[in-house]
Design a protein around this motif. Structure first.
Motif, PDB file in Angstrom:
ATOM      1  N   SER A   1       0.835  -1.208   0.000  1.00 19.96           N
ATOM      2  CA  SER A   1       0.000   0.000   0.000  1.00 19.96           C
ATOM      3  C   SER A   1       0.864   1.250   0.000  1.00 19.96           C
ATOM      4  O   SER A   1       0.621   2.189  -0.764  1.00 19.96           O
ATOM      5  CB  SER A   1      -0.943   0.003   1.206  1.00 19.96           C
ATOM      6  N   ALA A   2       1.882   1.273   0.853  1.00 15.22           N
ATOM      7  CA  ALA A   2       2.785   2.430   0.886  1.00 15.22           C
ATOM      8  C   ALA A   2       3.560   2.547  -0.420  1.00 15.22           C
ATOM      9  O   ALA A   2       3.686   3.648  -0.976  1.00 15.22           O
ATOM     10  CB  ALA A   2       3.745   2.323   2.067  1.00 15.22           C
ATOM     11  N   LEU A   3       4.071   1.428  -0.916  1.00 18.70           N
ATOM     12  CA  LEU A   3       4.866   1.466  -2.147  1.00 18.70           C
ATOM     13  C   LEU A   3       4.056   1.991  -3.330  1.00 18.70           C
ATOM     14  O   LEU A   3       4.529   2.844  -4.095  1.00 18.70           O
ATOM     15  CB  LEU A   3       5.410   0.076  -2.467  1.00 18.70           C
ATOM     16  N   THR A   4       2.840   1.507  -3.480  1.00 13.64           N
ATOM     17  CA  THR A   4       2.036   1.936  -4.623  1.00 13.64           C
ATOM     18  C   THR A   4       1.514   3.357  -4.441  1.00 13.64           C
ATOM     19  O   THR A   4       1.441   4.117  -5.408  1.00 13.64           O
ATOM     20  CB  THR A   4       0.880   0.959  -4.893  1.00 13.64           C
ATOM     21  N   ALA A   5       1.175   3.748  -3.226  1.00 11.64           N
ATOM     22  CA  ALA A   5       0.711   5.123  -2.996  1.00 11.64           C
ATOM     23  C   ALA A   5       1.840   6.116  -3.234  1.00 11.64           C
ATOM     24  O   ALA A   5       1.645   7.146  -3.897  1.00 11.64           O
ATOM     25  CB  ALA A   5       0.163   5.270  -1.580  1.00 11.64           C
ATOM     26  N   ILE A   6       3.025   5.829  -2.706  1.00 16.51           N
ATOM     27  CA  ILE A   6       4.164   6.733  -2.907  1.00 16.51           C
ATOM     28  C   ILE A   6       4.517   6.809  -4.381  1.00 16.51           C
ATOM     29  O   ILE A   6       4.726   7.899  -4.928  1.00 16.51           O
ATOM     30  CB  ILE A   6       5.380   6.284  -2.068  1.00 16.51           C
ATOM     31  N   GLY A   7       4.585   5.648  -5.044  1.00 17.47           N
ATOM     32  CA  GLY A   7       4.900   5.631  -6.473  1.00 17.47           C
ATOM     33  C   GLY A   7       3.888   6.416  -7.286  1.00 17.47           C
ATOM     34  O   GLY A   7       4.249   7.185  -8.185  1.00 17.47           O
ATOM     35  N   ASN A   8       2.619   6.263  -6.963  1.00 16.55           N
ATOM     36  CA  ASN A   8       1.552   6.938  -7.698  1.00 16.55           C
ATOM     37  C   ASN A   8       1.491   8.433  -7.382  1.00 16.55           C
ATOM     38  O   ASN A   8       1.383   9.261  -8.278  1.00 16.55           O
ATOM     39  CB  ASN A   8       0.207   6.293  -7.365  1.00 16.55           C
TER      40      ASN A   8
ATOM     41  N   ARG B   1      10.339   8.717   1.367  1.00 13.43           N
ATOM     42  CA  ARG B   1       9.091   9.003   2.081  1.00 13.43           C
ATOM     43  C   ARG B   1       8.953   8.083   3.299  1.00 13.43           C
ATOM     44  O   ARG B   1       8.538   8.523   4.378  1.00 13.43           O
ATOM     45  CB  ARG B   1       7.909   8.828   1.126  1.00 13.43           C
ATOM     46  N   GLN B   2       9.292   6.811   3.130  1.00  9.67           N
ATOM     47  CA  GLN B   2       9.186   5.879   4.259  1.00  9.67           C
ATOM     48  C   GLN B   2      10.222   6.186   5.339  1.00  9.67           C
ATOM     49  O   GLN B   2       9.937   6.073   6.531  1.00  9.67           O
ATOM     50  CB  GLN B   2       9.352   4.440   3.769  1.00  9.67           C
TER      51      GLN B   2
ATOM     52  N   ILE C   1      19.242   6.395  -3.752  1.00  6.59           N
ATOM     53  CA  ILE C   1      20.014   7.621  -3.508  1.00  6.59           C
ATOM     54  C   ILE C   1      19.170   8.619  -2.718  1.00  6.59           C
ATOM     55  O   ILE C   1      19.629   9.197  -1.719  1.00  6.59           O
ATOM     56  CB  ILE C   1      20.507   8.240  -4.840  1.00  6.59           C
ATOM     57  N   ASN C   2      17.928   8.845  -3.141  1.00  7.46           N
ATOM     58  CA  ASN C   2      17.056   9.780  -2.426  1.00  7.46           C
ATOM     59  C   ASN C   2      16.762   9.307  -1.004  1.00  7.46           C
ATOM     60  O   ASN C   2      16.679  10.126  -0.088  1.00  7.46           O
ATOM     61  CB  ASN C   2      15.748   9.990  -3.194  1.00  7.46           C
ATOM     62  N   GLY C   3      16.621   8.003  -0.829  1.00  5.97           N
ATOM     63  CA  GLY C   3      16.410   7.470   0.517  1.00  5.97           C
ATOM     64  C   GLY C   3      17.590   7.761   1.418  1.00  5.97           C
ATOM     65  O   GLY C   3      17.430   8.167   2.581  1.00  5.97           O
ATOM     66  N   LEU C   4      18.798   7.577   0.900  1.00  6.44           N
ATOM     67  CA  LEU C   4      19.997   7.843   1.696  1.00  6.44           C
ATOM     68  C   LEU C   4      20.162   9.326   1.982  1.00  6.44           C
ATOM     69  O   LEU C   4      20.575   9.713   3.080  1.00  6.44           O
ATOM     70  CB  LEU C   4      21.230   7.273   0.997  1.00  6.44           C
ATOM     71  N   LYS C   5      19.826  10.167   1.021  1.00  6.70           N
ATOM     72  CA  LYS C   5      19.888  11.617   1.254  1.00  6.70           C
ATOM     73  C   LYS C   5      18.923  12.021   2.371  1.00  6.70           C
ATOM     74  O   LYS C   5      19.269  12.828   3.240  1.00  6.70           O
ATOM     75  CB  LYS C   5      19.570  12.384  -0.035  1.00  6.70           C
ATOM     76  N   THR C   6      17.727  11.462   2.339  1.00  8.58           N
ATOM     77  CA  THR C   6      16.746  11.764   3.381  1.00  8.58           C
ATOM     78  C   THR C   6      17.212  11.240   4.723  1.00  8.58           C
ATOM     79  O   THR C   6      17.069  11.918   5.748  1.00  8.58           O
ATOM     80  CB  THR C   6      15.363  11.165   3.003  1.00  8.58           C
ATOM     81  N   ALA C   7      17.781  10.041   4.731  1.00  7.10           N
ATOM     82  CA  ALA C   7      18.307   9.476   5.975  1.00  7.10           C
ATOM     83  C   ALA C   7      19.361  10.402   6.568  1.00  7.10           C
ATOM     84  O   ALA C   7      19.312  10.754   7.759  1.00  7.10           O
ATOM     85  CB  ALA C   7      18.895   8.085   5.715  1.00  7.10           C
ATOM     86  N   LYS C   8      20.295  10.819   5.750  1.00  6.40           N
ATOM     87  CA  LYS C   8      21.387  11.687   6.205  1.00  6.40           C
ATOM     88  C   LYS C   8      20.834  13.010   6.744  1.00  6.40           C
ATOM     89  O   LYS C   8      21.257  13.490   7.798  1.00  6.40           O
ATOM     90  CB  LYS C   8      22.341  11.920   5.030  1.00  6.40           C
ATOM     91  N   ALA C   9      19.889  13.599   6.022  1.00  4.32           N
ATOM     92  CA  ALA C   9      19.307  14.877   6.428  1.00  4.32           C
ATOM     93  C   ALA C   9      18.540  14.782   7.744  1.00  4.32           C
ATOM     94  O   ALA C   9      18.387  15.782   8.446  1.00  4.32           O
ATOM     95  CB  ALA C   9      18.380  15.404   5.323  1.00  4.32           C
ATOM     96  N   ASN C  10      18.078  13.571   8.066  1.00  5.32           N
ATOM     97  CA  ASN C  10      17.285  13.374   9.279  1.00  5.32           C
ATOM     98  C   ASN C  10      18.074  12.752  10.420  1.00  5.32           C
ATOM     99  O   ASN C  10      17.483  12.290  11.408  1.00  5.32           O
ATOM    100  CB  ASN C  10      16.039  12.554   8.959  1.00  5.32           C
TER     101      ASN C  10
END
Length: 192
Positions: free
Chosen positions: A86-93, A103-104, A128-137
């Motif tokens: 549900s999260a994967l398809t909602a985020i993708g959409n 986002r997760q 890459i975006n996941g790691l950037k968000t991780a680092k920023a948080n």
């Protein structure tokens, strides 16, 4: 095609990558282990994520920790960001596939947690975006990569790069090194 020659070549390549990986990942493996055990001791968790075969590795490794690796023991806080359809398809959409993990991590990650992105090429935009968000948080943004490390270089730290350009060999080493990490976490936490 001679199947015996094919198998011999595959095993020879595998053996060469195993030998090269052993030295290449020793130092970053120790730092990844320290980050993981430090986070877990402080009440944090490990978040795994990747695409395709790397998504399967993320699920596999999170399960080894949350359930058991070698023997029954207390659960270790780990999850794969590749399993909630549900999260994967909602985020993708709603936001686009490139935001799948960011986002997760924004929702589930906390400062002090460890985010481990898995990418054979090191060029997967969502990793890459996941790691950037991780680092920023305030999470440790770590990764398992391959080849030249791609866009993971300079972003993920620690970064374990498998010295190969063959996707199958990189994936074989990712799961092997990942399982070694699970075993080492159990030992370091006194659970094995």
């Amino acid at each position: 095609m001679n199947i015996a020659d094919f198998l011999a070549a595959e095993f020879d390549e595998h053996d060469a990558v195993v030998r090269a990986t052993r030295g290449a990942v020793a130092e970053p493996f120790e730092r990844l282990l320290a980050a993981c055990t430090g986070s877990l001791r402080a009440g944090g968790k490990i978040l795994f994520f990747g695409n395709g075969g790397s998504a399967a590795d993320a699920q596999h490794l999170a399960t080894e920790l949350a359930v058991r690796y070698k023997k029954d023991r207390n659960a270790i806080a780990a999850l794969a960001l590749t399993t909630d359809t549900s999260a994967l398809t909602a985020i993708g959409n709603d936001f686009g596939f490139e935001h799948l993990f960011a986002r997760q991590i924004e929702a589930l990650g906390r400062a002090g947690d460890v985010a481990i992105g898995i990418s054979t090429s090191g060029r997967s935009a969502n990793v890459i975006n996941g790691l950037k968000t991780a680092k920023a948080n305030g999470l440790t943004a770590a990764a398992l990569g391959g080849g030249d490390g791609g866009d993971l270089v300079g972003l993920a730290d620690p970064l374990l790069i498998i010295p190969s350009t063959t996707t199958a060999r990189i994936q074989e080493m990712h799961i092997a090194v990942g399982q070694m990490l699970c075993g080492a976490i159990e030992l370091e936490l006194g659970l094995a």
